[in-house]
Design a protein around this motif. Sequence first.
Motif, short mmCIF file in Angstrom:
data_model
loop_
_atom_site.label_atom_id
_atom_site.label_comp_id
_atom_site.label_asym_id
_atom_site.label_seq_id
_atom_site.Cartn_x
_atom_site.Cartn_y
_atom_site.Cartn_z
N THR A 182 -2.82 -1.63 14.66
CA THR A 182 -3.54 -2.82 15.11
C THR A 182 -3.49 -3.88 14.02
N SER A 183 -3.57 -5.13 14.44
CA SER A 183 -3.52 -6.22 13.44
C SER A 183 -4.69 -6.14 12.47
N PHE A 184 -5.90 -5.94 13.02
CA PHE A 184 -7.07 -5.76 12.16
C PHE A 184 -7.12 -4.30 11.71
N PRO A 185 -7.33 -4.01 10.45
CA PRO A 185 -7.72 -4.93 9.36
C PRO A 185 -6.57 -5.45 8.52
N TRP A 186 -5.36 -5.02 8.83
CA TRP A 186 -4.24 -5.31 7.93
C TRP A 186 -3.96 -6.80 7.81
N ASP A 246 2.19 -9.66 7.38
CA ASP A 246 2.90 -8.85 8.37
C ASP A 246 2.20 -7.50 8.51
N PRO A 247 1.25 -7.36 9.44
CA PRO A 247 0.48 -6.11 9.55
C PRO A 247 1.34 -4.88 9.86
N VAL A 277 3.65 0.37 8.13
CA VAL A 277 4.78 1.28 7.87
C VAL A 277 4.81 1.68 6.40
N GLU A 278 4.68 0.71 5.51
CA GLU A 278 4.71 0.99 4.08
C GLU A 278 3.52 1.84 3.65
N LEU A 279 2.36 1.59 4.25
CA LEU A 279 1.17 2.34 3.91
C LEU A 279 1.32 3.81 4.30
N ARG A 280 1.91 4.07 5.45
CA ARG A 280 2.13 5.47 5.85
C ARG A 280 2.96 6.21 4.81
N ALA A 281 3.99 5.55 4.31
CA ALA A 281 4.83 6.17 3.29
C ALA A 281 4.04 6.41 2.01
N THR A 282 3.23 5.44 1.62
CA THR A 282 2.43 5.57 0.40
C THR A 282 1.45 6.73 0.51
#
Length: 337
Positions: free
Chosen positions: A293-297, A303-304, A309-314
């Motif tokens: 979802t766009s919120f909260p990113w 670019d949410p 995607v990057e957060l999942r990898a982190t």
Amino acid sequence: MSVLGAFVRTARMIRHLGPLGAGLPPDDELLLDAPDERLAPALVAAGRGEYDPAAKLLAHTREAAEWENRDRYVLRFATFAAARTEWFDAWQGAAPHDPDLLLVKSELAVARAFASPARAELLRDVAPLIAAAAEAEPGDPVPWRIALDQARGAGAPRGAFEELWAQAVRRSPHHYGCHVSALQYLSAAWYGSHAECFSFAERAARDALPGSLLKALPVRAALACLTSARAPQDIPRARLDAAADLAVELSRTYEAADPWPAEVRNLLTCVLVELERWPDALEQLRLIGPYATSFPWDRLVEDPLEHFVELRATVRLEVAASLPLLGGSGAPGAHYA
């Protein structure tokens, strides 16, 4: 970190990273703000310039008193109308006094005013339109959520806010959207404080029905604290963790990959990452499934979806680095030491 420590951390990542991907959909299957099965065809029709499906959907939510769905749909239709006006202009021409049209028109006007440098002045001009929407359907809490947003942006004093809040809860005591709007007014970023915002959220969560999204209101207050430019010295870590724990408990009451709690799960994941609770964040990512979802990113990045995607990898890397080098499992449901 010593050279040996860095080597062990890297080895852990290599050992466990693959299994930790289990239960996560591939990156190319992720969806941002995916509409539900009722909203999707109405948006497709609006894209063709047809307003009737949107009008019928909102009329159904009004007649069935589906206030939470109504609020969500109004927000989506207003966003769509801001980008594609043909269908909305046709609706206004055909039924200018339609209570559902008035509601979308109010939300659209408030959103446009918030985006303008003349926000306060424009928002004051929107008040009669919101009043017309409220009068058109006296039992509907959604105009009062919009009125609370309008009051916040227009700089309404506390007394005016409390009058609007009383009107909102009189119509729907547990309406999530109205509570979120009130929480924003009471936040440190607007007219309250971290402590007041948190207390309001915790009271609402205690009074909420089982399974209500209001159980996640404290974690929304936690996000406001954690991302504030002003350090929330009056909110201890234990209180932030308790808010996250309550939202984790709520999340587990819903099925995995359920679009209804998707925004709450994205919000919770953001807070868990801020608190560096990596295994809990990974659990939420699995429960989110493809529903980013766009919120909260969008409050943090432009670019949410890319950020998600990057957060999942982190998160996977951090969990992998915390597991024992020998033994243990990265499979879903494993105990992370």
